[in-house]
Every structure is written in C-alpha cells, then in structure tokens.
Design an enzyme around this catalytic site. Structure first.
Site: not given
Length: 526
Positions: A212, A218, A269-270, A356, A387, A502
């Site tokens: 954005k 990254e 973002g999420r 978040e 399991h 960051k």
C-alpha cells in the site's frame, strides 16, 4: 453518535459477571443436548449457519448478552462505521473494507471521492486486465500466455489472499474455473523466494507486487530478488509485473509495471482480501466472475451483520460469547478448527485478523484498560489437529474454546467407500464426535483415560465451500472481530505493535546499535 465506553463501565457487563456459570456437561447430555443443538442455530448467508449449542451459555446468559449488545450500541457503531465515521482513531481514518463488496448505507465520500465508486472502478479494471491475460491479449515479451501468477506481499497482503486461493483451488479445478496457478512469496528469508522461483516457469509468470505504501521493506526486497531472477533469464521485469498500491505511493506511476491497481489507507491489510489486494491474484487465478461471487457472499453476510438482535446476527452472537468466555470465564485462547483441507491456511489468516486487531492494552482514546482483550488464536484443519494438539484441548489444565467449521459435501464431488463409509462421511463424523466429546467428556476410573468435558465449542456448518460461502465465512469473522473491538472499546484497525521491531531492524542494518541490540547483531553476523 454512539457512546464509546470501556467494557467494565457497562451496567449489562457488571450484571453478566454476577450470573452463575452453565454446567456444559449437564446441558449437553441426553435429550436436553439434542434440543439445544436444534434451538441454538443462527442462519448466515449462502446457506451457512452458526450453531452455539455447545457453548457454556443458556437463556439467562444470552438474554444478558443481548442487553450488553444494546448498551454497547454494537449495531449503531457498525452503522457509523459503514456510513463513513472515523472509527480508526489511532490513525484518524475511516474504515471502509465493507465498501469493497457492496453498499450497506449511504454513499461514503472521502478525499473528495465516492469511495464505493472508487473500489468498484478498481474491481472493473482488474477484471478487464485479467480477461485480457486469459485471452492472450496481454502476454510476455515473446507473445506467449502467462500461466502462473505470483503474489509478492507480506502480512495482510499475503495471509488472506493465500488462504482464499487455497480455499478455492480444488473447487476451481473441479468446476472448470481454474485459469492460472497462483504462488506466494512473503518471507524476506531468501529461501522463500528462491523456492518459489525454482518451481516456477518465470518466463510465463506474472508477478503481483502488493504494498500500500510502496515502501514495505520485506516486499521491496523480494521484488528485487524476483527482478534479478528475471533479468538473469534475459527477461524484462517490467513486462512481468503489476502493482497493487495506493495512488500516492512511488509504485503508482512507476514504469516498472504493466499496470497498477489501487487501494487506500481506509482498507487495513488484514481486511483487504476483498479489495484489489485479493482481487488481482484471485481474478487472475480463477477469473473475475469467481471473485465477484466471493464478494457477493461477503456482502450478503455484511447485511446480516447489521441486524440489531444478536439472536439473529451470527457475527454479533459469536463476538458476545467470545467476550463472555474471555472476560468472565477467563479463557485465554481460541482454537480455529476447520474440518476442510481447503481451509488449511484460514486459521493463519484469522490469527492475524484477530490478534493484530484486538491485541491491545489501551482503549480507542489511548487510555489503559483494566481487563483482558483479544485472545490467542491458533488452529489447524481437522482431522490433522486431532493427532496433534487435541490432547491438550481434551485433557490439559487450560480450557480453550473451540471454533469448528464443517461442510456436508467435499469440493471434489467424488469420493470412495471404505469400510462402508466415504471419506467425507468419516470427516463429518469426526467433527460431530469432537464437539460432543469436548462438551460431555467421559468418566473413567483410570484417571489417564478420564475426560473432564466442559470444553465449549461452536460450529459454522455449510453445504459446500464455494466462492460465495467462502466470502460469507470471511465476512463473519471480520465482523466478529469488529464487534469484539467495539465491546472492548479498542481500536481494531491500527497495528502499532508491529512498528517497533521494524524501526530497530532498520537501525541494525544501518549499524546504528548499542547494548543488547548491538550484541545480538554481532551474534547474527549482520
């Protein structure tokens, strides 16, 4: 205007704390349990239903939760949100992800623009672009069709779109809607990008860079990694890349991309899977029509979430029960357990969405709160989880509420009969058994084989996982998290907690360190 108060200031919450808890083992036993299962179901969009029979609540508690919803003005706050109020107080922004899939209220104007029209325009631009790629009108430099799409992004630019792609991949192949394979690069660890590129015919791949701001470290690092790989094969990166970014970012007008599609700061973002962030990769992978079905499912569920009565509003009831479990019963975590392999990455997406959003210790005005907020979220698909960590869930000292998701039919539509039942029947039998086993337990003189029970769960049940039902499922959890943020009076739409690391990482890379940070940097040979 809604009145924003802390949870412990609400009279309905104080009264909720006084109510005696429900003995889940007793109410779920025998015929009473059967009646609960029939009566504790709330219809959702696209044929889904939320069933909370195995939650430790009864009529007294749900009536009080209804009063809590009214006093906390949950419906009114949702209405203010989708009509364009500044709900994100930390960043002084509107919260408009609902607009990416439909118009719930009045048109929302921001920055002199009708935002619904803006989001719709981007969807139409993406659809047109995807159609041209599929028809071979947009090709690589050799005039050959693209066969693979690779998304480069991190956090909400990866987790949601990746989960949605995996959820629909087999469905698309079965129904003839599979257009291009999608892959994802997220981790700045070079092994991630290298592994994806090693398994990709990059000459026939189109890359979607999602950032954005256009400055995500990254993502830009991975972009450079990919561009280097393209150049080493004699390919022009600008003929293989598109961007999803804001109109004001440095990527928006760059000549390094075939095209740029836009989002804005009003979409977190999420919460961005239904925006261009998910729209580009999903439209390329499955076709714009499939992405439109996904949006329609989310829009249908959003409309149901506007209902004021929590007994008719699955997302609101889910949120209220979750707050009751977290703040009154004191349960620290929630396990998300989809009995669908297609939803293998859905718990990871919900982990970011929930933790978040509501992992906060101050309210929306920056004042400390005296109560716990968001739970720890984790999960895996069933039956794999059975399991793995179900041992602790069944017999551990910590009670963890459970959120099951199950479907009556598989996506592939074909199955095999083994020992008189199909694989899908075995899957469904397991989820039904687990719900009752967790709730009722089993007494045994051998303490090692004794199950205390009293472990609460809910389940969302549907007929089949399709684009529309996936959209409804996603919207349900987005709205649940939103309602819980309203109840805790936190800002669910910023994420300052991810920023400090960051900042320090940039100092490490600039060799501007001291103390422990300097020593750790040397240990890692930076």
């Amino acid at each position: 205007m809604a009145d924003w108060k802390n949870l412990d200031e609400l009279t309905a919450y104080k009264e909720l704390e006084k109510l005696s808890p429900v003995d889940l083992k007793t109410v779920m036993a025998g015929e009473s349990g059967a009646e609960r299962v029939k009566n504790c179901s709330i219809p959702m969009a696209e044929g889904l239903a939320y069933n909370y029979a195995a939650k430790a609540v009864d009529g007294r508690i749900t009536d009080q939760l209804e009063k809590l919803a009214a006093e906390a003005q949950l419906a009114e706050k949702f209405e203010e949100l989708y009509n364009g109020a500044v709900i994100n107080t930390g960043e002084k922004r509107l919260v408009l992800h609902h607009l990416t899939r439909g118009q719930l209220g009045k048109p929302v104007m921001a920055d002199g623009v009708d935002k619904r029209a803006f989001y719709k325009e981007q969807q139409e631009r993406i659809a047109e672009f995807a159609d041209k790629v599929h028809k071979g009108e947009i090709t690589n430099a050799a005039g050959e069709k693209f066969t693979t799409v690779v998304q480069i992004g991190i956090g909400g630019s990866d987790l949601g779109p990746r989960a949605m792609y995996l959820a629909l991949e087999n469905w698309a192949k079965k129904t003839g809607n599979f257009r291009m394979e999608a892959k994802f690069i997220s981790n700045v660890d070079p092994d991630d990008a290298a592994a994806v590129l090693a398994s990709t015919d990059v000459a026939h791949a189109i890359f979607v860079l999602v950032s954005k701001s256009g400055t995500t470290l990254e993502t830009l690092t991975n972009q450079s990694f990919v561009m280097d790989a393209l150049r080493k094969q004699g390919l022009d990166p600008a003929k293989h890349m598109i961007a999803v970014t804001s109109e004001t970012s440095p990527l928006a007008s760059s000549k390094d991309y075939l095209a740029a599609f836009y989002m804005d700061d009003y979409i977190g973002g999420r919460y961005s899977s239904t925006s261009a962030v998910g729209g580009a990769v999903l439209s390329l992978a499955f076709g714009p029509e499939v992405f439109a079905q996904f949006l329609d499912g989310a829009a249908s569920e959003d409309k149901l979430a506007a209902e004021k009565d929590p007994k008719k509003n699955a997302a609101m009831m889910d949120a209220l029960i979750g707050v009751y479990e977290r703040n009154v019963l004191g349960y620290p975590a929630t396990a998300v357990l989809p009995y669908s392999q297609a939803l293998s990455r859905f718990p990871a997406h919900l982990q970011q969405l929930d933790m978040e959003s509501n992992g906060k210790s101050v309210n929306r005005f920056g004042d400390p709160v005296s109560y716990v907020t968001g739970p720890i979220i984790f999960g895996e698909p069933g039956t794999n989880g059975q399991h793995s960590f179900y041992q602790l869930l069944h017999q551990g000292k910590t009670i963890v509420p459970l959120q099951f998701v199950g479907f009556r039919k598989s996506q592939i539509g074909t199955d095999v009969v083994i020992q008189d039942t199909t694989s899908q029947q075995k899957l469904c039998a397991n989820v039904a058994a687990q719900i009752v086993a967790f709730a009722c337990g089993k007494q045994d003189e051998n303490r090692n084989k004794n199950f205390e029970g009293g472990r609460p769960s809910s389940i969302i049940i549907g007929d089949q996982l399709t684009p529309a039902s996936l959209g409804a499922l996603l919207a349900h959890f987005e709205n649940k998290v939103m309602f819980q943020g309203f109840l805790w009076n936190v800002n669910s739409f910023d994420q300052e907690g991810v920023q400090l690391g960051k900042v320090l990482a940039k100092r490490v890379l600039a060799h501007d360190t001291e103390g422990a940070l300097q020593v750790y940097s040397r240990l890692l040979e930076i």
